[in-house]
Design an enzyme around this catalytic site. Structure first.
Site, PDB file in Angstrom:
ATOM      1  N   ASP A  13      11.897   6.203   2.122  1.00 12.66           N
ATOM      2  CA  ASP A  13      10.873   5.507   1.366  1.00 12.66           C
ATOM      3  C   ASP A  13       9.917   6.565   0.809  1.00 12.66           C
ATOM      4  O   ASP A  13       9.907   7.708   1.288  1.00 12.66           O
ATOM      5  CB  ASP A  13      10.138   4.539   2.297  1.00 12.66           C
ATOM      6  CG  ASP A  13       8.919   3.921   1.657  1.00 12.66           C
ATOM      7  OD1 ASP A  13       9.065   3.319   0.581  1.00 12.66           O
ATOM      8  OD2 ASP A  13       7.824   4.044   2.232  1.00 12.66           O
ATOM      9  N   ASP A  15       6.072   5.933  -0.647  1.00 11.56           N
ATOM     10  CA  ASP A  15       4.653   5.752  -0.336  1.00 11.56           C
ATOM     11  C   ASP A  15       4.435   5.569   1.162  1.00 11.56           C
ATOM     12  O   ASP A  15       5.009   4.668   1.780  1.00 11.56           O
ATOM     13  CB  ASP A  15       4.101   4.530  -1.083  1.00 11.56           C
ATOM     14  CG  ASP A  15       4.180   4.701  -2.591  1.00 11.56           C
ATOM     15  OD1 ASP A  15       3.659   5.699  -3.092  1.00 11.56           O
ATOM     16  OD2 ASP A  15       4.763   3.834  -3.261  1.00 11.56           O
ATOM     17  N   THR A 106      12.394   3.535  -3.284  1.00 13.54           N
ATOM     18  CA  THR A 106      11.002   3.132  -3.369  1.00 13.54           C
ATOM     19  C   THR A 106      10.828   1.785  -4.046  1.00 13.54           C
ATOM     20  O   THR A 106      11.632   1.396  -4.904  1.00 13.54           O
ATOM     21  CB  THR A 106      10.177   4.203  -4.127  1.00 13.54           C
ATOM     22  OG1 THR A 106       8.825   3.763  -4.252  1.00 13.54           O
ATOM     23  CG2 THR A 106      10.754   4.457  -5.515  1.00 13.54           C
ATOM     24  N   SER A 107       9.759   1.083  -3.683  1.00 18.16           N
ATOM     25  CA  SER A 107       9.400  -0.168  -4.352  1.00 18.16           C
ATOM     26  C   SER A 107       8.566   0.083  -5.597  1.00 18.16           C
ATOM     27  O   SER A 107       8.193  -0.864  -6.288  1.00 18.16           O
ATOM     28  CB  SER A 107       8.638  -1.080  -3.383  1.00 18.16           C
ATOM     29  OG  SER A 107       9.467  -1.470  -2.306  1.00 18.16           O
ATOM     30  N   LYS A 138      12.725  -4.775  -1.161  1.00 22.65           N
ATOM     31  CA  LYS A 138      12.563  -4.804   0.291  1.00 22.65           C
ATOM     32  C   LYS A 138      11.792  -6.061   0.689  1.00 22.65           C
ATOM     33  O   LYS A 138      10.868  -6.443  -0.019  1.00 22.65           O
ATOM     34  CB  LYS A 138      11.808  -3.561   0.761  1.00 22.65           C
ATOM     35  CG  LYS A 138      12.497  -2.245   0.403  1.00 22.65           C
ATOM     36  CD  LYS A 138      11.591  -1.049   0.711  1.00 22.65           C
ATOM     37  CE  LYS A 138      12.210   0.259   0.256  1.00 22.65           C
ATOM     38  NZ  LYS A 138      11.334   1.423   0.493  1.00 22.65           N
ATOM     39  N   ASP A 163       7.863   3.315   6.642  1.00 22.99           N
ATOM     40  CA  ASP A 163       6.551   3.167   7.277  1.00 22.99           C
ATOM     41  C   ASP A 163       6.070   1.731   7.293  1.00 22.99           C
ATOM     42  O   ASP A 163       5.142   1.402   8.027  1.00 22.99           O
ATOM     43  CB  ASP A 163       5.506   4.021   6.547  1.00 22.99           C
ATOM     44  CG  ASP A 163       5.131   3.435   5.197  1.00 22.99           C
ATOM     45  OD1 ASP A 163       3.927   3.292   4.920  1.00 22.99           O
ATOM     46  OD2 ASP A 163       6.054   3.122   4.401  1.00 22.99           O
TER      47      ASP A 163
END
Length: 217
Positions: A13, A15, A106-107, A138, A163
């Site tokens: 991931d 961030d 990543t989102s 996600k 995270d």
């Protein structure tokens, strides 16, 4: 060696995992929430690990143009890179991972991911799966499955670094092993997975015969 299965590849991931962008993210989303009359304190914990489109749609606000709101958030996030830095120890950790053995999932949208990786001084890997590349974000496993496929490995042979709760569930749903970085979301138990505050005490070790492992340093 830590009690973590050897892996063919690492899927990160971004961030709160590779870099410290949570403050910037929350500044932008606070402004967005205030524009729409949302309770900021209850809203902010719901945004982490999720795509902007999913976060906005989940509010079920009347009379809004979701695409226009996504564009507003993206523009604001692109402009706010204050405080974005690499996670402690990540550059040294990635130095032990060969090219073609790691990816970012990543989102964030592609442009924002590239902006934040550059702001943190991190190299962008050959495989970066961003928000617009998957149908379901996600906690759906789509992003991690796509990254694993592009690297040429089954998800079950990969180790996901996350995270957020949504990200951890996505890794679990993909059938991957999961390692949690706890330093930014403040999740002391790592959602029940192996975990560390950051990478400063970790080292990645690659063996061509057996793959990647993590050791304490």
């Amino acid at each position: 060696m830590l009690d973590i299965p050897r892996s063919a590849a690492f899927l990160f991931d971004m961030d709160g995992t590779l870099l410290t962008s949570i403050s910037a993210t929350e500044r932008v989303w606070t402004r967005w929430a205030e524009r729409h009359g949302l309770d900021v304190a209850s809203f902010l914990p719901t945004i982490h690990g999720r795509r902007a489109a999913d976060t906005i749609a989940a509010q079920d606000l009347d009379g809004i143009d979701v695409e226009a709101e996504i564009a507003w958030v993206l523009e604001a996030e692109m402009a706010d890179t204050a405080g974005i830095e690499p996670a402690p120890g990540i550059a040294e950790f990635l130095a032990g991972v060969p090219a073609g053995r790691w990816a970012v999932v990543t989102s964030a949208q592609q442009a924002l991911a590239e902006r934040r990786m550059a702001a943190a001084g991190l190299n962008i890997p050959d495989v970066l799966v961003s928000a617009e590349q998957v149908t379901a974000g996600k906690p759906a496993p789509d992003g991690f499955e796509l990254a694993a496929r592009r690297l040429g490995f089954p998800p079950r042979e990969c180790l996901v670094f996350e995270d957020s709760h949504a990200g951890v569930k996505a890794g679990e749903n993909a059938g991957a092993s999961v390692f949690v970085i706890t330093g930014y979301q403040g999740v002391p138990d790592g959602f029940g997975h192996p975990n560390a505050r950051d990478y400063s005490g970790l080292r990645a070790v690659f063996d061509p015969a057996s793959g990647l492992s993590i050791e304490a340093r």
